[in-house]
Design a protein around this motif. Sequence first.
Motif, PDB file in Angstrom:
ATOM      1  N   ARG A   1       0.837  -1.205   0.000  1.00 33.35           N
ATOM      2  CA  ARG A   1       0.000   0.000   0.000  1.00 33.35           C
ATOM      3  C   ARG A   1       0.872   1.255   0.000  1.00 33.35           C
ATOM      4  NH1 ARG A   1      -5.245  -1.254   3.941  1.00 33.35           N
ATOM      5  NH2 ARG A   1      -5.575  -3.417   3.236  1.00 33.35           N
TER       6      ARG A   1
ATOM      7  N   ASN B   1      -4.431  -6.738  -4.867  1.00 27.65           N
ATOM      8  CA  ASN B   1      -5.379  -6.113  -3.936  1.00 27.65           C
ATOM      9  C   ASN B   1      -4.744  -4.974  -3.150  1.00 27.65           C
ATOM     10  OD1 ASN B   1      -7.383  -7.885  -4.751  1.00 27.65           O
ATOM     11  ND2 ASN B   1      -6.959  -9.367  -3.120  1.00 27.65           N
ATOM     12  N   GLU B   2      -3.493  -5.155  -2.743  1.00 23.96           N
ATOM     13  CA  GLU B   2      -2.818  -4.121  -1.946  1.00 23.96           C
ATOM     14  C   GLU B   2      -2.417  -2.923  -2.799  1.00 23.96           C
ATOM     15  OE1 GLU B   2      -2.071  -4.368   1.718  1.00 23.96           O
ATOM     16  OE2 GLU B   2      -3.857  -5.504   1.164  1.00 23.96           O
TER      17      GLU B   2
ATOM     18  N   TYR C   1      -4.958  -0.091  -3.499  1.00 23.22           N
ATOM     19  CA  TYR C   1      -5.234   0.943  -2.510  1.00 23.22           C
ATOM     20  C   TYR C   1      -4.578   2.272  -2.895  1.00 23.22           C
ATOM     21  CZ  TYR C   1      -7.490  -2.039   0.957  1.00 23.22           C
ATOM     22  OH  TYR C   1      -8.381  -2.855   1.620  1.00 23.22           O
TER      23      TYR C   1
END
Length: 267
Positions: free
Chosen positions: A166, A193-194, A197
């Motif tokens: 992130r 997914n990270e 962000y």
Amino acid sequence: MKHDLSNSSARGHVTLVGAGPGDPELLTIKALKAIQQATVVLVDDLVNEAIVAFAQPTARIVYVGKRGGCKSTPQSFIEKLMVTAALEGENVVRLKGGDPFIFGRGGEEMEALHAAGVRVDVINGITAGIAAVSSLGVPLTHREHAHGVVFVTGHAKPGSAGTDWRALAATAQQARLTLVIYMGVSGAATIQNELLYGLPSDTPVAIIQNASLPTQRQAVCTLAELESTIAREQLASPSVIVVGDVLQGLLAAGVDARELPLKHRAA
């Protein structure tokens, strides 16, 4: 201080040699000379056999494979082999895929050799991240799209927290950086997914497997499609994942990267 590899001495020495991404023609002249002069060659798993063949017939070849998800030679044992051979007067080449100092554990090996009083030199090799993106005809940096590049591992050391994806995504977005991720295929879902962000879902991504080899395969997609693309195209390790706007041209043109001319494949 540079050392003449042809000089012999009562005590041997070790040279950490980068074999490059796979294509034997991408081996440096200095690396070739070191391999040809070695009396002992410790070979990593991903080194092309055509490169190993440059060793002299009398050289002792020892395969010390290290590969994620596979049975590997313990790092401590590899370091012991190097130290022992050097102290016996051997001219040792530690032959490593890519560059010894980019995710090649070259730093750990140099520390072990220095601690044992063994002389050690380093010969750089072309790292897979550079060869991979170049094969697509794309730069890692570009004045209009990327002001820098980050090489990062997707495979954390056991017991460590690993990369803060992130934070990295936020930095890459703000500073306009290209991300080059090594050993990231198995963790692609988490990485995707990270990164989402901090990076837009339509950020271009390329996955390149077996960079520079005749068996190279690749695909271009968006960040939101990273995991599904890897699964659909059945891409596997060793692969490099490249994330960033330098790939915009390929993505915008709807190019199927599997059909791109590969500039660094072996003949």
